[in-house]
Write a protein that holds these residues in place. Structure first.
Motif, mmCIF file in Angstrom:
data_model
loop_
_atom_site.group_PDB
_atom_site.id
_atom_site.type_symbol
_atom_site.label_atom_id
_atom_site.label_comp_id
_atom_site.label_asym_id
_atom_site.label_seq_id
_atom_site.Cartn_x
_atom_site.Cartn_y
_atom_site.Cartn_z
ATOM 1 N N PHE A 472 0.836 -1.206 0.000
ATOM 2 C CA PHE A 472 0.000 0.000 0.000
ATOM 3 C C PHE A 472 0.875 1.262 0.000
ATOM 4 O O PHE A 472 0.589 2.240 -0.712
ATOM 5 C CB PHE A 472 -0.906 -0.011 1.238
ATOM 6 C CG PHE A 472 -1.678 1.255 1.443
ATOM 7 C CD1 PHE A 472 -2.715 1.611 0.585
ATOM 8 C CD2 PHE A 472 -1.363 2.121 2.487
ATOM 9 C CE1 PHE A 472 -3.426 2.785 0.764
ATOM 10 C CE2 PHE A 472 -2.072 3.288 2.685
ATOM 11 C CZ PHE A 472 -3.100 3.625 1.811
ATOM 12 N N LEU A 473 1.971 1.244 0.784
ATOM 13 C CA LEU A 473 2.861 2.410 0.833
ATOM 14 C C LEU A 473 3.484 2.674 -0.539
ATOM 15 O O LEU A 473 3.615 3.834 -0.964
ATOM 16 C CB LEU A 473 3.967 2.206 1.880
ATOM 17 C CG LEU A 473 3.517 2.038 3.338
ATOM 18 C CD1 LEU A 473 4.723 1.961 4.270
ATOM 19 C CD2 LEU A 473 2.595 3.173 3.774
ATOM 20 N N LYS A 474 3.850 1.596 -1.220
ATOM 21 C CA LYS A 474 4.441 1.768 -2.569
ATOM 22 C C LYS A 474 3.426 2.381 -3.531
ATOM 23 O O LYS A 474 3.780 3.206 -4.385
ATOM 24 C CB LYS A 474 4.961 0.419 -3.088
ATOM 25 C CG LYS A 474 6.240 -0.027 -2.389
ATOM 26 C CD LYS A 474 6.699 -1.411 -2.811
ATOM 27 C CE LYS A 474 7.979 -1.774 -2.056
ATOM 28 N NZ LYS A 474 8.448 -3.140 -2.346
ATOM 29 N N LYS A 479 1.996 7.515 -6.439
ATOM 30 C CA LYS A 479 1.117 8.661 -6.742
ATOM 31 C C LYS A 479 1.805 9.997 -6.430
ATOM 32 O O LYS A 479 1.204 11.061 -6.589
ATOM 33 C CB LYS A 479 -0.164 8.581 -5.899
ATOM 34 C CG LYS A 479 -1.065 7.400 -6.220
ATOM 35 C CD LYS A 479 -2.235 7.400 -5.219
ATOM 36 C CE LYS A 479 -3.090 6.152 -5.341
ATOM 37 N NZ LYS A 479 -4.105 6.079 -4.275
ATOM 38 N N GLY A 480 3.049 9.933 -5.937
ATOM 39 C CA GLY A 480 3.772 11.161 -5.608
ATOM 40 C C GLY A 480 3.642 11.574 -4.158
ATOM 41 O O GLY A 480 4.047 12.670 -3.768
ATOM 42 N N ARG A 481 3.053 10.703 -3.330
ATOM 43 C CA ARG A 481 2.850 11.043 -1.921
ATOM 44 C C ARG A 481 4.087 10.665 -1.082
ATOM 45 O O ARG A 481 4.973 9.962 -1.544
ATOM 46 C CB ARG A 481 1.629 10.320 -1.345
ATOM 47 C CG ARG A 481 0.416 10.395 -2.212
ATOM 48 C CD ARG A 481 -0.369 11.691 -2.017
ATOM 49 N NE ARG A 481 -1.504 11.670 -2.922
ATOM 50 C CZ ARG A 481 -1.535 12.249 -4.124
ATOM 51 N NH1 ARG A 481 -0.497 12.925 -4.557
ATOM 52 N NH2 ARG A 481 -2.596 12.166 -4.896
ATOM 53 N N GLN A 482 4.054 11.114 0.173
ATOM 54 C CA GLN A 482 5.131 10.793 1.117
ATOM 55 C C GLN A 482 4.553 10.120 2.367
ATOM 56 O O GLN A 482 3.357 10.223 2.641
ATOM 57 C CB GLN A 482 5.883 12.075 1.520
ATOM 58 C CG GLN A 482 6.735 12.641 0.392
ATOM 59 C CD GLN A 482 7.206 14.055 0.716
ATOM 60 O OE1 GLN A 482 6.440 15.006 0.545
ATOM 61 N NE2 GLN A 482 8.424 14.192 1.189
ATOM 62 N N GLN A 544 11.122 10.191 0.301
ATOM 63 C CA GLN A 544 9.692 9.827 0.269
ATOM 64 C C GLN A 544 9.204 9.242 1.581
ATOM 65 O O GLN A 544 8.009 9.243 1.864
ATOM 66 C CB GLN A 544 9.443 8.802 -0.852
ATOM 67 C CG GLN A 544 9.787 9.337 -2.225
ATOM 68 C CD GLN A 544 10.643 8.335 -2.978
ATOM 69 O OE1 GLN A 544 11.547 7.721 -2.424
ATOM 70 N NE2 GLN A 544 10.349 8.169 -4.256
ATOM 71 N N ILE A 545 10.139 8.690 2.382
ATOM 72 C CA ILE A 545 9.743 8.054 3.653
ATOM 73 C C ILE A 545 10.556 8.671 4.778
ATOM 74 O O ILE A 545 11.783 8.756 4.703
ATOM 75 C CB ILE A 545 9.981 6.527 3.612
ATOM 76 C CG1 ILE A 545 9.156 5.878 2.497
ATOM 77 C CG2 ILE A 545 9.629 5.891 4.958
ATOM 78 C CD1 ILE A 545 9.426 4.399 2.308
ATOM 79 N N MET A 546 9.845 9.097 5.817
ATOM 80 C CA MET A 546 10.496 9.618 7.021
ATOM 81 C C MET A 546 10.322 8.586 8.135
ATOM 82 O O MET A 546 9.201 8.330 8.579
ATOM 83 C CB MET A 546 9.857 10.939 7.435
ATOM 84 C CG MET A 546 10.180 11.397 8.847
ATOM 85 S SD MET A 546 11.860 11.995 9.039
ATOM 86 C CE MET A 546 11.675 13.643 8.345
ATOM 87 N N PRO A 559 2.286 19.072 3.574
ATOM 88 C CA PRO A 559 0.974 18.778 2.974
ATOM 89 C C PRO A 559 0.982 17.565 2.047
ATOM 90 O O PRO A 559 -0.048 16.916 1.869
ATOM 91 C CB PRO A 559 0.647 20.062 2.200
ATOM 92 C CG PRO A 559 1.421 21.128 2.915
ATOM 93 C CD PRO A 559 2.686 20.475 3.364
ATOM 94 N N ASN A 560 2.158 17.239 1.464
ATOM 95 C CA ASN A 560 2.225 16.118 0.531
ATOM 96 C C ASN A 560 2.282 14.758 1.226
ATOM 97 O O ASN A 560 2.124 13.723 0.576
ATOM 98 C CB ASN A 560 3.453 16.287 -0.385
ATOM 99 C CG ASN A 560 3.430 15.318 -1.544
ATOM 100 O OD1 ASN A 560 2.421 15.203 -2.244
ATOM 101 N ND2 ASN A 560 4.519 14.589 -1.742
ATOM 102 N N ALA A 561 2.512 14.750 2.540
ATOM 103 C CA ALA A 561 2.568 13.481 3.274
ATOM 104 C C ALA A 561 1.144 12.978 3.505
ATOM 105 O O ALA A 561 0.330 13.670 4.099
ATOM 106 C CB ALA A 561 3.291 13.663 4.602
ATOM 107 N N SER A 562 0.861 11.786 3.010
ATOM 108 C CA SER A 562 -0.519 11.281 3.063
ATOM 109 C C SER A 562 -0.690 10.051 3.939
ATOM 110 O O SER A 562 -1.816 9.622 4.179
ATOM 111 C CB SER A 562 -1.005 10.950 1.646
ATOM 112 O OG SER A 562 -0.261 9.863 1.128
ATOM 113 N N VAL A 563 0.412 9.457 4.422
ATOM 114 C CA VAL A 563 0.287 8.239 5.243
ATOM 115 C C VAL A 563 1.146 8.368 6.497
ATOM 116 O O VAL A 563 2.312 8.738 6.442
ATOM 117 C CB VAL A 563 0.721 6.968 4.467
ATOM 118 C CG1 VAL A 563 0.469 5.716 5.324
ATOM 119 C CG2 VAL A 563 -0.007 6.849 3.140
#
Length: 700
Positions: A472-474, A479-482, A544-546, A559-563
């Motif tokens: 799911f994270l991939k 989609k360009g999310r973080q 992309q991942i913190m 704002p771009n971080a969605s998960v």
């Protein structure tokens, strides 16, 4: 010196050595402290069991009978005392002591009739009583004729001085014999009559030695109401005195800065809640009295815009404004967002933190003093003596529970006339806690999210779902999310927790290999500059991942971080889970919070995670957190000095608190100075505790 301020060592049965241990273990220094050391439960001592009636589910039992034998078993290193006790029907039970063996063996006498009390243990279907209380039947008839025996909190050190629950009960009995003539009423007679309260002297006697369950209940209700009543009286009295003593700067003009921003540069339409709060602030700042307002708003509710517009109101009236945040990250974020919002205005915004270079500091100090710099944002660096304002009119304190009262108070002294004060928190505070911790502040609430924000979808997954989670994270990253992945570093020095974080980072690195995926890592062991650099990389979209610990709980706005993935979510408190969830959902896209846990969950852990899945409402979450953890564990309560509760419980006694506040409001409306003869008892009690006027340095 009053009777109740008598040092505890002068009480019969105490003396210097017991006094020392009472002071260290229970903070009991005086007769009053002991009197307010209330029982935490009561035992029905009217019921005696036969040994044949004892079952494993009984929390405690009381048996009358004869000690028929005693024997010390084992060597000097590991020995125990075993005694056989027989009831009137011939049933027997083993009494066992593993500590104090020598002392107990000397004091118990074979052939004597005792009352035995304790919690039964069962082994091979046979009951035993470890470390029971024993009392000679002849002695029991002389002492404490009460149906409900009080149980007092004690410690191992106290027990070494014979101050177990029963020892403390003896001291309470000694004290009450002397104290009853000295106990005076502290509530107005009209209040006592209206609520049909027990008189105070009877309430204190019944709380320690109740003669019936009904009278005990009435005593508890009376003393809980009294505690809340005087807390609310102090807060509301201080609030009235504060308003009378401190004239406020009048912001009479709504000028070009405020109107220009509102009409032409506001990035989104204000919610009705934001408009309501701004109106409340506006009314405060034209009243002629100093504003002291608490602004509560969930993560992402738009507190920063309200803060900025309040600053513009101050500037329109010829004043400066400052905003103090608890960390450099949060201060810098406020600085960047406010500077961005004001980019079309000829207004300089300053940033002052521990990292600000000396040359830049000098420039800021100079511009502040000559009035050129209108808005200053920073950390506790703002309260340094070198920081002098030309005309400070508004102070905004963010996440105020992280500052001590003395730190906050220093900002009051930055102007001849104390500035208006707005304290903000993104941690929703339960209504009862707000009434108690911040009862001397006016409270505003932003209870709406800006239009276009989609509710965060929260899911609870077990470790067995990890491969599906990575898939799911991939998809989200494609989609360009973080993505945030947070680990519970409860104590930065705990090697196990640090290892969990590093092991997690390695497994995530394998699942998301470079160059396709780029990762950041942030934790408390890193140097501040390195931490900030990693956060900035993530913010700019370079990673992309913190992977982080809870250092990102407050302060990062991406704002771009969605998960948000929270590992070992069962180890977090509800408020912390909610704060972490608020790091996502900042943009227009659908966001997700995934709570990962092991398969074995405690009942509390399951309740917390179920609550997170069910609701996004921070205020509902905060109420549940109060019920689960109690007020003492919630942020801000320990340093407040307000929660001096000995019997009342904020989570369980909300109705009593609300009634006490209404009662105090009515009392002060009728008699603001408590000068009427009918309120003399209240005023005397109030002043005995040193509450005459508000401390001029008190903010919240």
């Amino acid at each position: 010196m009053s009777f109740f301020s008598t040092p505890i060592e002068f009480l019969k049965g105490v003396g210097p050595s017991k006094a020392d241990v009472l002071k260290k273990e229970l903070k009991i220094f005086t007769y009053n402290d002991l009197l307010r050391h209330y029982p935490f439960r009561y035992i029905d001592r009217t019921r005696f069991y036969l040994i044949s009636e004892i079952t494993p589910d009984m929390p405690y039992i009381q048996v009358k009978g004869v000690l028929i034998s005693k024997q010390v078993i084992g060597d000097a290193r590991r020995k125990r005392l075993s005694a056989i006790f027989q009831d009137e029907r011939g049933g027997t039970i083993e009494l066992v002591w593993f500590q104090g063996v020598k002392f107990v063996e000397k004091t118990i006498v074979v052939g004597k009739e005792y009352i035995v009390f304790g919690k039964p243990n069962f082994f091979n279907n046979k009951p035993s009583l470890p470390h029971p209380e024993l009392e000679l039947v002849a002695e029991a008839k002389k002492e404490f004729q009460t149906a409900l025996q009080p149980v007092y909190s004690s410690t191992e050190k106290l027990k070494a001085f014979f101050l177990d629950s029963r020892g403390i009960m003896r001291l309470q009995n000694n004290l009450l014999e002397q104290a009853l003539p000295h106990i005076t009423e502290n509530m107005p007679s009209a209040v006592v009559e209206r609520y049909k309260m027990l008189p105070r002297v009877h309430a204190l006697a019944q709380i320690h030695f109740p003669t019936s369950p009904k009278l005990l209940q009435r005593a508890q209700a009376r003393l809980k109401f009294e505690e809340f009543f005087f807390i609310q009286l102090r807060l509301l009295f201080n609030k009235k005195v504060n308003k009378r003593l401190h004239n406020g700067n009048v912001f009479s003009t709504v000028g070009n800065h405020f109107n220009g921003f509102y009409k032409d540069h506001l990035p989104f339409e204000l919610t009705n809640a934001q408009k309501r709060v701004l109106k409340e602030i506006r009314l405060d700042t034209i009243s002629g009295m100093q504003m002291n307002r608490l602004l509560q708003g969930d993560v992402g509710s738009g507190k920063t815009v309200v803060a900025l517009m309040s600053m513009l109101l101050a500037i329109d009236n010829g004043f400066q404004a400052c905003l103090m945040a608890p960390t450099e990250i949060l201060a810098t974020q406020h600085y960047n967002s406010i500077a961005q919002l004001l980019q079309h205005f000829d207004l300089e915004v300053g940033l002052l933190t521990g990292s600000t270079k000396i040359k830049q500091r000098r420039i800021i100090h100079e511009k502040l003093e000559n009035g050129e710099l209108k808005i200053l944002i920073g950390t506790h660096a703002l309260i340094e003596d070198k920081v002098k304002f030309n005309n400070l009119g508004l102070v905004i304190i963010d996440e105020q529970h992280r500052f001590g009262v003395e730190q906050r108070a220093k900002l009051w002294k930055k102007n001849v006339r104390p500035p208006h004060v707005l304290v903000m928190t993104a941690t929703p505070i339960p209504r009862t806690l707000a009434m108690t911790l911040y009862g001397d502040l006016d409270v505003s609430v932003i209870d709406e999210l800006p239009a276009g924000r989609k509710p965060i979808q929260t899911m609870h997954k077990f470790d067995s779902s990890r491969l599906r989670l990575f898939g799911f994270l991939k998809e989200e990253i494609a989609k360009g999310r973080q993505v945030y992945i947070v680990y519970p570093l409860i104590d930065e020095s705990e090697k196990m927790d640090y290892k969990n974080l590093m092991d997690g980072f390695e497994s995530i690195s394998r699942a998301f290999p470079p160059p396709e995926y780029r990762l950041s890592i942030v934790h408390g062991k890193m140097k501040p500059a390195d931490k900030d650099a990693e956060m900035e990389r993530f913010k700019r979209g370079e990673t992309q991942i913190m992977v982080a610990t809870t250092v990102i709980e407050v302060g990062v706005n991406v704002p771009n971080a969605s998960v948000m993935v929270i590992e070992n979510a069962e180890r977090f408190g509800l408020a912390q889970l909610h704060q972490l969830r608020g790091r996502v959902g900042r943009g227009a896209e659908q966001s997700y919070c995934i709570l990962m846990s092991g398969n074995k969950l405690s009942s509390d852990g399951k309740i917390r995670l179920d609550a997170m899945v069910r609701t996004n409402d921070g205020f509902e979450i905060s109420e549940m957190d109060l019920k689960l953890r109690g007020p003492g564990d919630l942020e801000g309560t320990q340093q407040s000095g307000v929660l001096d509760l000995h019997i009342a419980d904020l989570a369980k006694d909300q109705a009593i608190l609300a009634e006490a506040r209404v009662c105090v409001e009515g009392l002060l409306a009728d008699d603001p100075e408590l000068m009427k003869p009918s309120n003399r008892t209240v005023r005397n009690y109030f002043e005995q505790r040193g509450v005459k006027t508000i401390s001029l340095e008190k903010i919240s």
